[in-house]
Design an enzyme around this catalytic site. Sequence first.
Site, short mmCIF file in Angstrom:
data_model
loop_
_atom_site.label_atom_id
_atom_site.label_comp_id
_atom_site.label_asym_id
_atom_site.label_seq_id
_atom_site.Cartn_x
_atom_site.Cartn_y
_atom_site.Cartn_z
N LYS A 65 7.04 -9.27 10.78
CA LYS A 65 6.08 -10.36 10.59
C LYS A 65 6.75 -11.69 10.30
O LYS A 65 6.42 -12.72 10.89
CB LYS A 65 5.12 -10.01 9.44
N ALA A 72 -2.21 -12.52 6.89
CA ALA A 72 -3.26 -13.44 7.32
C ALA A 72 -3.15 -14.78 6.59
O ALA A 72 -3.10 -15.84 7.23
CB ALA A 72 -4.63 -12.80 7.06
N ASP A 132 -0.94 -9.19 -1.15
CA ASP A 132 -2.13 -8.33 -1.08
C ASP A 132 -2.21 -7.35 -2.24
O ASP A 132 -2.95 -6.39 -2.19
CB ASP A 132 -2.16 -7.57 0.25
N ASN A 133 -1.41 -7.57 -3.30
CA ASN A 133 -1.51 -6.68 -4.45
C ASN A 133 -1.24 -7.44 -5.74
O ASN A 133 -0.50 -8.43 -5.76
CB ASN A 133 -0.55 -5.49 -4.31
N ASP A 172 8.65 -11.27 4.10
CA ASP A 172 7.66 -10.21 4.28
C ASP A 172 8.39 -9.03 4.90
O ASP A 172 9.06 -9.18 5.91
CB ASP A 172 6.52 -10.67 5.19
N ARG A 203 -6.77 -11.39 12.80
CA ARG A 203 -6.84 -12.51 11.86
C ARG A 203 -5.49 -13.15 11.59
O ARG A 203 -5.44 -14.26 11.06
CB ARG A 203 -7.47 -12.05 10.53
N CYS A 230 -13.50 15.50 -13.98
CA CYS A 230 -14.51 16.56 -13.89
C CYS A 230 -15.49 16.29 -12.75
O CYS A 230 -15.93 17.22 -12.07
CB CYS A 230 -15.26 16.68 -15.20
#
EC number: 6.2.1.45
Length: 1057
Positions: free
Chosen positions: A527, A477, A575-576, A503, A514, A631
């Site tokens: 992309k 995007a 994106d990371n 990419d 988007r 837990c």
Amino acid sequence: MSSSVLSKKRRVSGPDSEVDSSWPSTHSVMFGAPPGPNSGMSKNKEMDIDESLYSRQLYVLGHEAMKHLQTSSVLISGLQGLGVEIAKNIILGGVKAVTLHDQGTAQWADLSSQFYLHEEDIGKNRAEVSQPRLAELNSYVPVHTYTGPLVDDFLSGFQVVVLTNTPLEYQLQVGEFCHSHGIKLVVADTRGLVGQLFCDFGEEMILTDANGEQPLSAMVSMITKENPGIVTCLEETRHGFESGDFVSFTEVQGMSELNGIGPMEIKVLGPYSFSICDTSSFSEYTRGGIVSQVKVSQKISFKSLVASLAEPEFVITDFAKCCRPAQLHIGFQALHQFCTQHSRPPRPHNEEDAAEMVTLAQAVNAQSLPAVQQDCLDIDLIRKLAYVAAGDLAPMSAFIGGLAAQEVMKACSGKFMPIRQWLYFDALECLPEHRVAFMEDKCLPRQNRYDGQVAVFGSDLQEKLGKQKYFLVGAGAIGCELLKNFAMIGLGCGEGGEITVTDMDTIEKSNLNRQFLFRPWDVTKLKSETAAAAVRDINPHIRVCSHQNRVGPETEHVYDDDFFQNLDGVANALDNVDARLYMDRRCVYYRKPLLESGTLGTKGNVQVVVPFLTESYSSSQDPPEKSIPICTLKNFPNAIEHTLQWARDEFEGLFKQSAENVNQYLMDPKFMERTLQLAGTQPLEVLEAIQCSLVLQRPQTWADCVTWAYQHWHTQYSHNIQQLLHNFPPDQLTSSGVLFWSGPKRCPHPLTFDTNNPLHLDYVMAAANLFAQTYGLEGSQDCAAVTTLLQSLPAPKFAPKSGIRIHVSEQELQSTSATVDDSHLEELKTSLPTPDRMLGFKMHPIDFEKDDDSNFHMDFIVAASNLRAENYDIPPADRHKSKLIAGKIIPAIATTTSAVVGLVCLELYKVVQGHQQLDSFKNSFINLALPFFSFSAPLAPGYHQYYDRKWTLWDRFDVQGLQPSGEEMTLKQFLDYFKTEHKLEITILSQGVSMLYSFFMPATKPQERLDQPMTEIVSRVSKRKLGQHVKSLVFELCCNNESGDDIEVPYVRYIIG
């Protein structure tokens, strides 16, 4: 989404007229004249929401807001750069229909920001040329054109009217009609580096959700019986409420009158307490209770344009410029007067026109009401507005267009707080830091696509932009928007310039909402390649090269020293965080500017990193996300987030990790050896899982898979719960006399399998199909046959086990030292079939994929999570919410992306010009929902010092590894160099994770390395040969000064090529 959009393209024709595009003649508004054709306002019935297309936007807006969008018809008047940006965003957003209105024809200056106009479109009607290209964006949104006058009857067919680049007199006429007829109005304008936005959503707009945040909830530990009652929450986390919030209560024991009462307003007393209504007549509070925030609708009122023009309210976009909105409010009125008088805007950087603008502004100020009138008019600001008013910049259109489109969505949906009512924004710090001689001559139009930008910055910058070499990392995007803006401003579009975009992903349907460079027929294509082709269509002059590489150490032979040294800068569209940190390190090392940005729903941020001037992206980081205690996941969930994470862990363990372990056992001779060396009970867990997969539970048929799923259902939702209650009965007390099952611990209950319960059947169908898939068996979707089979299976019996220890806290879990019986491990090893007996057999691990609704992945997650939620009486989550949480989806909407990238490219102007004043640059954070804007100068890099030398993260030691003789420097020579040249004694020397030299090494090791070349030592210690692409190495040092004190020093770039 249909693969063809032709059936959706309908057109409203208006009177054909050739009209010059200068301001007064661009729009013709004749109220009371015969109406223009209105066939475009078709009464198409409400459509279902295509979740596969709108999924990321749905997580921002929600289903109700989307439904309102789908019933709203929007008129956009003015199809220059700003108008087309707004149109693009709301068409992607999914309104009912959009009508494009423009009576002007395309001019050269329009091509600076109007990305759907081509050079061959000069002289054609802007709306008609743009319509087919905009219609391709979303086949669910009919896009019409209208080129006639904006008359009453025509306007009355719309829910929202947007006016862009429109004369003030027409704004006032349309505004008065819209206000009196309940039509919501957005007025947007950009003039060079200055933008304006106005909203009038009527006298009674219903706002359903002011901020769009998920409602908060907290667990109650105490409620007092008084007036007002004081609620105290468990001190695990702060409640997060604010005074004025509304809340409701459930599961309160004792003071049960609170359960089910309508929303009540609260007053916050502290991070864990707040007051509510009078509780003095209620029963005594016993225990328990959950308090949840409730979103309450509110009614808000707007003044008409004419009233608000006289007495404005401003949204501040930059608190460092808090006085400017009122100044620009007067400046824009003066600008409208200038354009009306001269039939043109002020000439770029023309002193005569600027002086006239100042005179007009002074007159406007003198006639203004006290609410507007300025004691001291900012003459310099008005002059700069005049200098740039003739310009048209793509980044400004992107920013103001993103905001305006979000306001349209607010108007349609009632979701998020609207702008009330004026917003002014300027980026005048983008202008040259020092006055440029003969600027007016350099800003004259040249009849090319960059005329609108040259009018602001001059031809020198345009030439410089064309020569830039930039690396764009990511084509999602943000990447698509950056490429579009790069093409419009001419970055890398000249001789010697180039954009490299990488990419590795392919296009999915959910991207289309988007990532506007992609179309339905592009799904499954790469992309980067598709985006590069699309942007060449926007500007054929752009030189863009597409790659499909992941950035990281594994591609440093591609993105090597030569590649980075030839770059002028890098733009991240990632994106990371890991990839961002890696690119940041590369930019610091190669001393290249970095443009960093990101979005999360309506929130967005921009950071500019300039070598030697600012800190880097890595200089500050967000705190790590809070993880759910083991837990809590295993035995004590109290929220749907816990059960969803548990379901994801189940998926990974059952259908991925087990299969991977089996395959490694069968194919890797050293697998068993490595497994037995694992810590704690891990060897036992791994071998037991392999035994189950190969011996105890290996299916031969589909029926075996159904049986396994049925038995696993009983294990997880009946037997394990019964065992837990056997260990900790419902009435058990702790050592302090408190009920064990209280506070965050919800007492569970076992479930009974019922073939008539759809959730039970969903679980079995999904689990059985996934289990079959891991063994390469064919699954089935025949629910009737599965139901019949299940009815024939006996319910497994439960017998409680003794000696089972269940940890109740993380501290207890960590303090327990697990031991494994070696004899039991040997038994397990001998029970496994040897790999040579399983030749040809392999399992098929399943990678979780959330966006394929036919693969049973989300079916399993939703069923597994909601069954566990039922165990613990936790409200279930629907598939939409489950996918968001379990799939860790990042909510996204085109409006935020557009606005954020506009801000990025404004910083790009400064970087390319070489601005050197820290205050010229702006880091930003925005939240379009609130709306909130924060701009601040980047922080300067922190500095360190040794002796009298100050240094920052941008500094280093550059050491030439090759001697004049051609021989390479040895370790001894390296150590001596630092002692002689820098008066530093190296105590530790490392390269990556390899220790090359240290004072604490056994004496023989440094001795044997002293006469070895540095690269040879690196290769020997790291056990890796250096690649041919490696021209330098990075060494980290620990050093002592002449006094023997340990000091911090920069890293070393050791140059070998």
